[in-house]
Design a protein around this motif. Structure first.
Motif, mmCIF file in Angstrom:
data_model
loop_
_atom_site.group_PDB
_atom_site.id
_atom_site.type_symbol
_atom_site.label_atom_id
_atom_site.label_comp_id
_atom_site.label_asym_id
_atom_site.label_seq_id
_atom_site.Cartn_x
_atom_site.Cartn_y
_atom_site.Cartn_z
ATOM 1 N N PHE A 67 2.432 17.554 14.992
ATOM 2 C CA PHE A 67 3.760 17.418 14.407
ATOM 3 C C PHE A 67 4.009 18.552 13.420
ATOM 4 N N ASP A 68 5.182 19.173 13.514
ATOM 5 C CA ASP A 68 5.653 20.038 12.446
ATOM 6 C C ASP A 68 5.983 19.115 11.264
ATOM 7 N N LYS A 69 5.882 19.619 10.039
ATOM 8 C CA LYS A 69 6.169 18.755 8.887
ATOM 9 C C LYS A 69 7.662 18.673 8.593
ATOM 10 N N THR A 70 8.214 19.818 8.159
ATOM 11 C CA THR A 70 9.578 19.801 7.617
ATOM 12 C C THR A 70 10.613 19.616 8.721
ATOM 13 N N GLY A 71 11.409 18.562 8.626
ATOM 14 C CA GLY A 71 12.451 18.337 9.625
ATOM 15 C C GLY A 71 11.968 17.518 10.808
ATOM 16 N N THR A 72 10.648 17.289 10.876
ATOM 17 C CA THR A 72 10.105 16.516 11.992
ATOM 18 C C THR A 72 9.504 15.207 11.459
ATOM 19 N N GLY A 265 8.570 19.501 17.212
ATOM 20 C CA GLY A 265 9.129 20.346 16.159
ATOM 21 C C GLY A 265 10.636 20.449 16.231
ATOM 22 N N ASP A 266 11.202 21.020 15.171
ATOM 23 C CA ASP A 266 12.663 21.073 15.062
ATOM 24 C C ASP A 266 13.209 22.477 14.816
ATOM 25 N N GLY A 267 12.376 23.377 14.318
ATOM 26 C CA GLY A 267 12.916 24.636 13.797
ATOM 27 C C GLY A 267 12.883 25.797 14.777
ATOM 28 N N ILE A 268 13.597 26.863 14.412
ATOM 29 C CA ILE A 268 13.545 28.105 15.196
ATOM 30 C C ILE A 268 12.098 28.577 15.251
ATOM 31 N N ASN A 269 11.402 28.434 14.099
ATOM 32 C CA ASN A 269 10.017 28.914 14.035
ATOM 33 C C ASN A 269 9.054 28.035 14.842
ATOM 34 N N ASP A 270 9.538 26.903 15.373
ATOM 35 C CA ASP A 270 8.689 26.053 16.215
ATOM 36 C C ASP A 270 8.798 26.409 17.694
ATOM 37 N N ALA A 271 9.815 27.223 18.054
ATOM 38 C CA ALA A 271 10.083 27.478 19.478
ATOM 39 C C ALA A 271 8.865 28.026 20.238
#
Ligand code: ADP
Ligand code: MG
Length: 373
Positions: A67-72, A265-271
């Protein structure tokens, strides 16, 4: 003579027609697509969009979820809770908010909002640079303002005092993200930002644990903040302080140790990590880039949809196996009967239709799947 031949011919014809009818692998052909389409439909009704049947197969065999932390695991809606500075607080917030306002980062939005709430008008920044995964800098009112991680300030030759460090540690141990900001050679204050853990995060992690799936948290945020959030959601494997481009590398490292990895994940940096993972699960409230990179989209961002999707894929695969078993058993039992002349073609046709119907009905049972949470 003729009569005997006619009779033999007729029964031979009947037998071969019965074999042809019964051997038609109709039910076999229906076994997988019926279960897959009912499974995907059931998932959609729960707010889980699955892009294709192959994805279901990946879902059913996942053994590790990152899991990504922020936003997830958290809502990603950030709020300023503390401002500590040795400058005039209004001037400090005004300069920092001016550069943060154009950073496009949730942290930046929170800081700009805090300025707005205090009636502080922002200046016009001359230039703003986003330092991915580290912070932001920009020229405002004749000074170059840096805001972000301690390393960003130190790399740009801004001195960080012991009291700044103490304040950072205090905020981070209470799961806040601390933004250090300064200009003209030294850090001048710290802003504490709080993010809220999503209601379903702990439930999701516990459910995955019961299913025998290992969970990780990954974040660009620092170790102390990450550990504090991880404790709240019940995750013991924490990968923190990661540069955005290294998220995908961490996924690849787990894969090469034999894990079958899902990344949420949710972010651009998670793509890149969403693409690298065996299964990418994008949070529906996240960025468009993430949603496009995911194989699965969790519409409302509720983390409990992760175990629900995995359970549902498992149920779909059990249904496919049952269907294939019965379709196969039916063919293998019925073909010899038809060949030996025990099956009238009419009965064979009826039996074949029955086996197809039973496969479809078995697949439809999946519609009754109930999520545990
Ligand atoms: P995550 O992986 O948690 O989604 P990012 O990679 O976007 O986070 O950012 C990692 C860290 O970099 C943040 O926790 C923060 O400390 C810092 N950071 C990034 N952007 C900013 C910004 N605009 N202002 C201040 N700090 C930032
Ligand atoms: Mg994120």
């Amino acid at each position: 003579g003729m009569a005997a031949f006619g009779l033999a011919f007729q029964s031979a014809l009947f037998q071969s027609v019965a074999v042809l009818v019964i051997a038609c692998p109709c039910a076999m052909g229906l076994a997988t697509p019926t279960a897959v389409s009912v499974g995907i439909g059931r998932a959609a009704r729960n707010g889980i969009l699955i892009k294709g049947g192959l994805t279901l197969e990946q879902l059913a065999t996942v053994d590790t979820v990152i899991f990504d932390k922020t936003g997830t695991l958290t809502t990603g809606v950030m709020e300023v809770t503390d401002i500590t500075t040795d400058e005039d607080p209004k001037k400090f917030l005004q300069l920092v908010a001016t550069v943060e306002n154009s950073s496009g980062h949730p942290i930046g939005r929170a800081i700009a909002l805090a300025a707005d709430e205090r009636g502080i008008a922002l200046s016009h920044p001359e230039s703003v640079t986003s330092h991915s995964g580290a912070g932001v800098s920009g020229r405002v009112d004749g000074v170059t303002v840096y805001a972000g991680k301690r390393t960003l300030l130190e790399e740009n030759n801004l001195a960080v005092s012991d009291s700044d460090v103490a304040k950072l540690a205090e905020l981070e141990s209470s799961s806040r993200t601390a933004v250090l900001a300064g200009w003209d050679g030294r850090a001048r204050g710290v802003i504490g930002i709080a993010d809220t853990v999503r209601a379903g995060s702990l439930v999701a992690v516990e459910h995955l644990g019961r299913t025998g799936i290992e969970t990780y948290m990954i974040t660009g945020d620092n170790q102390a903040t990450a550990a504090a959030v991880a404790r709240q959601v019940g995750i013991s494997n924490v990968i923190a302080g990661i540069r955005p481009e290294d998220k995908a590398n961490k996924v690849a490292a787990l894969q090469s140790s034999g894990k079958r990895v899902a990344f949420v994940g949710d972010g651009i940096n998670d793509a890149p990590a969403l693409v690298q993972a065996d299964l990418g699960m994008a949070v529906g409230s996240g960025t468009e880039v993430a949603i496009e990179s995911g194989d699965v989209v969790l519409l409302n961002g509720d983390p409990t949809l992760v175990p629900t999707a995995i359970d549902l894929a498992g149920a779909t695969f059990r249904t496919i196996k049952q269907n294939l078993f019965w379709a196969f058993a039916y063919n293998t039992a019925a073909i010899p009967l038809a060949a030996l002349g025990f099956l009238n073609p009419m009965i064979a046709a009826g039996a074949m239709a029955f086996s197809s119907v039973s496969v479809v009905l078995n697949a439809l049972r999946l519609r009754g799947f109930q999520p545990q949470n």
